[in-house]
Design an enzyme around this catalytic site. Structure first.
Site, PDB file in Angstrom:
ATOM      1  N   LYS A 176     -60.798  13.657  17.054  1.00  0.00           N
ATOM      2  CA  LYS A 176     -61.945  12.763  16.573  1.00  0.00           C
ATOM      3  C   LYS A 176     -62.515  13.304  15.354  1.00  0.00           C
ATOM      4  O   LYS A 176     -62.825  13.011  14.311  1.00  0.00           O
ATOM      5  CB  LYS A 176     -62.973  12.252  17.484  1.00  0.00           C
ATOM      6  CG  LYS A 176     -64.187  11.663  16.906  1.00  0.00           C
ATOM      7  CD  LYS A 176     -65.073  10.990  17.983  1.00  0.00           C
ATOM      8  CE  LYS A 176     -66.277  10.690  17.400  1.00  0.00           C
ATOM      9  NZ  LYS A 176     -66.528   9.952  16.255  1.00  0.00           N
ATOM     10  N   ILE A 204     -61.705  13.567   7.686  1.00  0.00           N
ATOM     11  CA  ILE A 204     -61.122  12.938   6.630  1.00  0.00           C
ATOM     12  C   ILE A 204     -61.793  11.851   6.009  1.00  0.00           C
ATOM     13  O   ILE A 204     -61.855  11.468   4.881  1.00  0.00           O
ATOM     14  CB  ILE A 204     -59.818  12.712   7.247  1.00  0.00           C
ATOM     15  CG1 ILE A 204     -58.974  13.703   7.451  1.00  0.00           C
ATOM     16  CG2 ILE A 204     -58.910  11.671   6.228  1.00  0.00           C
ATOM     17  CD1 ILE A 204     -57.731  13.510   8.145  1.00  0.00           C
ATOM     18  N   ARG A 210     -61.694   8.567  23.499  1.00  0.00           N
ATOM     19  CA  ARG A 210     -62.264   8.458  24.784  1.00  0.00           C
ATOM     20  C   ARG A 210     -60.955   8.896  25.766  1.00  0.00           C
ATOM     21  O   ARG A 210     -59.832   9.156  25.397  1.00  0.00           O
ATOM     22  CB  ARG A 210     -62.575   6.858  25.280  1.00  0.00           C
ATOM     23  CG  ARG A 210     -61.350   6.084  25.287  1.00  0.00           C
ATOM     24  CD  ARG A 210     -60.872   5.381  26.798  1.00  0.00           C
ATOM     25  NE  ARG A 210     -59.639   4.878  26.690  1.00  0.00           N
ATOM     26  CZ  ARG A 210     -58.373   5.404  26.720  1.00  0.00           C
ATOM     27  NH1 ARG A 210     -58.268   6.699  26.425  1.00  0.00           N
ATOM     28  NH2 ARG A 210     -57.321   4.518  26.939  1.00  0.00           N
ATOM     29  N   LYS A 240     -59.413   8.413  29.601  1.00  0.00           N
ATOM     30  CA  LYS A 240     -59.461   7.392  30.704  1.00  0.00           C
ATOM     31  C   LYS A 240     -60.001   7.788  31.816  1.00  0.00           C
ATOM     32  O   LYS A 240     -60.194   9.198  32.341  1.00  0.00           O
ATOM     33  CB  LYS A 240     -58.237   7.018  31.246  1.00  0.00           C
ATOM     34  CG  LYS A 240     -57.564   5.722  30.470  1.00  0.00           C
ATOM     35  CD  LYS A 240     -56.039   5.676  31.084  1.00  0.00           C
ATOM     36  CE  LYS A 240     -55.460   4.408  30.492  1.00  0.00           C
ATOM     37  NZ  LYS A 240     -56.189   3.431  30.259  1.00  0.00           N
ATOM     38  N   ALA A 248     -51.372   3.537  37.049  1.00  0.00           N
ATOM     39  CA  ALA A 248     -50.271   4.312  37.685  1.00  0.00           C
ATOM     40  C   ALA A 248     -49.648   3.220  38.680  1.00  0.00           C
ATOM     41  O   ALA A 248     -48.471   3.218  38.724  1.00  0.00           O
ATOM     42  CB  ALA A 248     -50.770   5.534  37.895  1.00  0.00           C
ATOM     43  N   SER A 273     -49.913 -11.743  23.907  1.00  0.00           N
ATOM     44  CA  SER A 273     -51.238 -11.921  24.268  1.00  0.00           C
ATOM     45  C   SER A 273     -52.192 -12.245  22.988  1.00  0.00           C
ATOM     46  O   SER A 273     -53.228 -12.855  22.981  1.00  0.00           O
ATOM     47  CB  SER A 273     -51.746 -10.476  24.947  1.00  0.00           C
ATOM     48  OG  SER A 273     -51.862  -9.428  24.008  1.00  0.00           O
ATOM     49  N   HIS A 299     -49.854   1.429  17.010  1.00  0.00           N
ATOM     50  CA  HIS A 299     -50.120   2.628  18.200  1.00  0.00           C
ATOM     51  C   HIS A 299     -49.148   3.688  17.597  1.00  0.00           C
ATOM     52  O   HIS A 299     -47.961   3.610  17.532  1.00  0.00           O
ATOM     53  CB  HIS A 299     -49.703   2.013  19.588  1.00  0.00           C
ATOM     54  CG  HIS A 299     -50.691   1.136  20.069  1.00  0.00           C
ATOM     55  ND1 HIS A 299     -50.774   0.669  21.238  1.00  0.00           N
ATOM     56  CD2 HIS A 299     -51.613   0.440  19.551  1.00  0.00           C
ATOM     57  CE1 HIS A 299     -51.500  -0.119  21.628  1.00  0.00           C
ATOM     58  NE2 HIS A 299     -52.255  -0.305  20.358  1.00  0.00           N
ATOM     59  N   GLU A 349     -52.755   8.822  22.725  1.00  0.00           N
ATOM     60  CA  GLU A 349     -52.235   7.622  21.735  1.00  0.00           C
ATOM     61  C   GLU A 349     -53.323   7.339  20.740  1.00  0.00           C
ATOM     62  O   GLU A 349     -54.583   7.209  21.196  1.00  0.00           O
ATOM     63  CB  GLU A 349     -52.396   6.399  22.720  1.00  0.00           C
ATOM     64  CG  GLU A 349     -51.900   4.968  22.175  1.00  0.00           C
ATOM     65  CD  GLU A 349     -51.731   3.751  23.374  1.00  0.00           C
ATOM     66  OE1 GLU A 349     -50.486   3.521  23.521  1.00  0.00           O
ATOM     67  OE2 GLU A 349     -53.069   3.414  23.542  1.00  0.00           O
TER      68      GLU A 349
HETATM   69  P1  0O2 Z   1     -57.390   0.486  28.025  1.00  0.00           P
HETATM   70  O1  0O2 Z   1     -58.564   0.211  29.073  1.00  0.00           O
HETATM   71  O2  0O2 Z   1     -57.959   0.080  26.673  1.00  0.00           O
HETATM   72  O3  0O2 Z   1     -57.011   1.937  27.971  1.00  0.00           O
HETATM   73  P2  0O2 Z   1     -48.248  -2.776  28.128  1.00  0.00           P
HETATM   74  O4  0O2 Z   1     -47.371  -2.302  29.385  1.00  0.00           O
HETATM   75  O5  0O2 Z   1     -47.329  -3.210  27.067  1.00  0.00           O
HETATM   76  O6  0O2 Z   1     -49.357  -3.503  28.576  1.00  0.00           O
HETATM   77  P3  0O2 Z   1     -48.408   0.307  27.547  1.00  0.00           P
HETATM   78  O7  0O2 Z   1     -46.968   0.364  27.584  1.00  0.00           O
HETATM   79  O8  0O2 Z   1     -49.486   1.033  28.122  1.00  0.00           O
HETATM   80  O9  0O2 Z   1     -48.944  -1.465  27.521  1.00  0.00           O
HETATM   81  O10 0O2 Z   1     -48.695   0.710  25.962  1.00  0.00           O
HETATM   82  P4  0O2 Z   1     -49.450  -0.195  24.824  1.00  0.00           P
HETATM   83  O11 0O2 Z   1     -48.830  -1.435  24.594  1.00  0.00           O
HETATM   84  O12 0O2 Z   1     -49.082   0.659  23.720  1.00  0.00           O
HETATM   85  O13 0O2 Z   1     -50.778  -0.350  25.162  1.00  0.00           O
HETATM   86  C1  0O2 Z   1     -51.649   0.547  25.619  1.00  0.00           C
HETATM   87  C2  0O2 Z   1     -53.116   0.234  24.990  1.00  0.00           C
HETATM   88  O14 0O2 Z   1     -53.141  -0.735  24.105  1.00  0.00           O
HETATM   89  C3  0O2 Z   1     -53.409  -0.401  26.354  1.00  0.00           C
HETATM   90  O15 0O2 Z   1     -54.264   0.292  27.386  1.00  0.00           O
HETATM   91  C4  0O2 Z   1     -55.015  -1.192  25.560  1.00  0.00           C
HETATM   92  O16 0O2 Z   1     -55.909  -0.419  25.103  1.00  0.00           O
HETATM   93  C5  0O2 Z   1     -54.041  -1.644  24.102  1.00  0.00           C
HETATM   94  N1  0O2 Z   1     -53.620  -2.943  24.478  1.00  0.00           N
HETATM   95  C6  0O2 Z   1     -52.313  -3.141  24.524  1.00  0.00           C
HETATM   96  N2  0O2 Z   1     -52.114  -4.515  24.747  1.00  0.00           N
HETATM   97  C7  0O2 Z   1     -53.291  -5.183  24.833  1.00  0.00           C
HETATM   98  C8  0O2 Z   1     -53.587  -6.567  24.878  1.00  0.00           C
HETATM   99  O17 0O2 Z   1     -52.996  -7.356  25.050  1.00  0.00           O
HETATM  100  N3  0O2 Z   1     -55.056  -6.657  24.977  1.00  0.00           N
HETATM  101  C9  0O2 Z   1     -55.840  -5.481  24.733  1.00  0.00           C
HETATM  102  N4  0O2 Z   1     -57.177  -6.092  24.887  1.00  0.00           N
HETATM  103  N5  0O2 Z   1     -55.409  -4.416  24.629  1.00  0.00           N
HETATM  104  C10 0O2 Z   1     -54.133  -4.308  24.669  1.00  0.00           C
HETATM  105  P5  0O2 Z   1     -54.591  -0.038  28.727  1.00  0.00           P
HETATM  106  O18 0O2 Z   1     -54.348   0.984  29.547  1.00  0.00           O
HETATM  107  O19 0O2 Z   1     -53.887  -1.271  28.984  1.00  0.00           O
HETATM  108  O20 0O2 Z   1     -56.124  -0.435  28.394  1.00  0.00           O
END
Ligand code: 0O2
Length: 261
Positions: A18, A24, A43, A45, A54, A112, A118, A137
């Protein structure tokens, strides 16, 4: 699991990243008047959220650190869609972190409605107990993408993933609206930035004139200073940038003549 030690390491990574991206942003703002990085959020988790993810993704406890990519998360919010690419390129060019994977949900929106870019990075931190490498991430989103994601996240949490039909329909509409907002503001980006630049230089000129008249107050004749004040008020009333600039140049010549600024 030594949760405290592990989470403190992730916290260090998130805090350091951060600070790096905040700097930057600051440099862009100071040197170029505008920055592709608008806001940086970091942040880590929480333990319940790590355990829930998990369970959802069937990640065994001993593999959480290697398999859960977003325990440390950095969110970089941009104003314009074009800025996302600039930020991604900045991250990719760095040598203090290694890109493990990138996912472009800007071009390829998730079913969605989620959009964002990312980057999964491996980042070394030097903790009280030596060097550690952690995964972090980095999510790069526009303000509109972020607004949508935060809203959808809250609803998903509220309805435990079973969002009612009506709410879901509205969410789709807001995703479309966010997309349109991004597309249109991106098209007029140059106009917006130009307007902001001229506003800023107007503010700077006004401040400079005010300081100059104040400085002249102690060296110039009372009448001369009073006249300058009147003229300044007239120029401000006219609300015309060219007259303001003309008056600014006039003031500069006077202050130079008095050798004060
Ligand atoms: P939090 O509470 O924000 O940390 P997936 O299996 O595709 O759902 P994956 O494999 O963990 O997700 O990786 P991905 O797709 O890179 O998503 C990681 C994070 O991206 C999520 O973390 C969210 O923060 C955000 N994200 C991804 N898809 C969505 C979505 O459809 N809606 C929203 N609002 N955020 C999304 P977490 O742990 O799910 O949630």
């Amino acid at each position: 699991m030594e949760w405290e030690r592990i989470l403190l390491t992730y916290k260090q990574a998130a805090d350091e990243l951060k600070a790096k991206f905040d700097n930057i942003a600051l440099q862009f703002k100071k040197l170029e008047n505008t920055s592709p990085i608008f806001i940086v959020e970091a942040r880590v988790k929480t333990i319940p959220s790590i355990l829930a993810k998990a369970r959802r993704k069937k990640i065994p406890m001993e593999e959480i650190e290697a398999e859960m990519w977003d325990i440390a998360g950095l969110r970089i919010i941009c104003r314009f869609v074009d800025d996302i690419k600039t930020v991604v390129d900045i991250v990719k060019a760095r040598e203090d972190m290694e890109i493990v994977e990138d996912r472009d949900y800007v071009t390829h929106m998730k079913p969605s409605g989620y959009r964002g870019y990312h980057l999964l990075v491996r980042y070394p931190v030097y903790t009280a107990h030596g060097r550690r490498e952690v995964l972090c991430e980095i999510q790069v989103r526009t303000l509109a993408m972020n607004m949508w994601a935060v809203t959808e996240h809250s609803l998903r949490y509220k309805y435990k993933g079973m969002i009612p039909e009506e709410v879901s329909r509205r969410l789709t509409r807001t995703a479309d609206a966010a997309f349109m907002l991004d597309t249109d503001t991106n098209i007029i980006k140059d106009d917006i930035l130009e307007a902001e630049k001229s506003n800023k230089s107007r503010e700077r000129i006004i401040l400079d004139i005010t300081n100059s008249i104040e400085a002249l107050d102690s060296v110039a004749k009372v009448n001369e200073v009073a006249e300058l004040y009147h003229k300044f008020v007239d120029v401000m009333d006219a609300n015309d940038y060219t007259s303001l600039e003309g008056f600014y140049n006039e003031i500069r010549l006077i202050t130079q003549a008095y050798n004060i600024r």
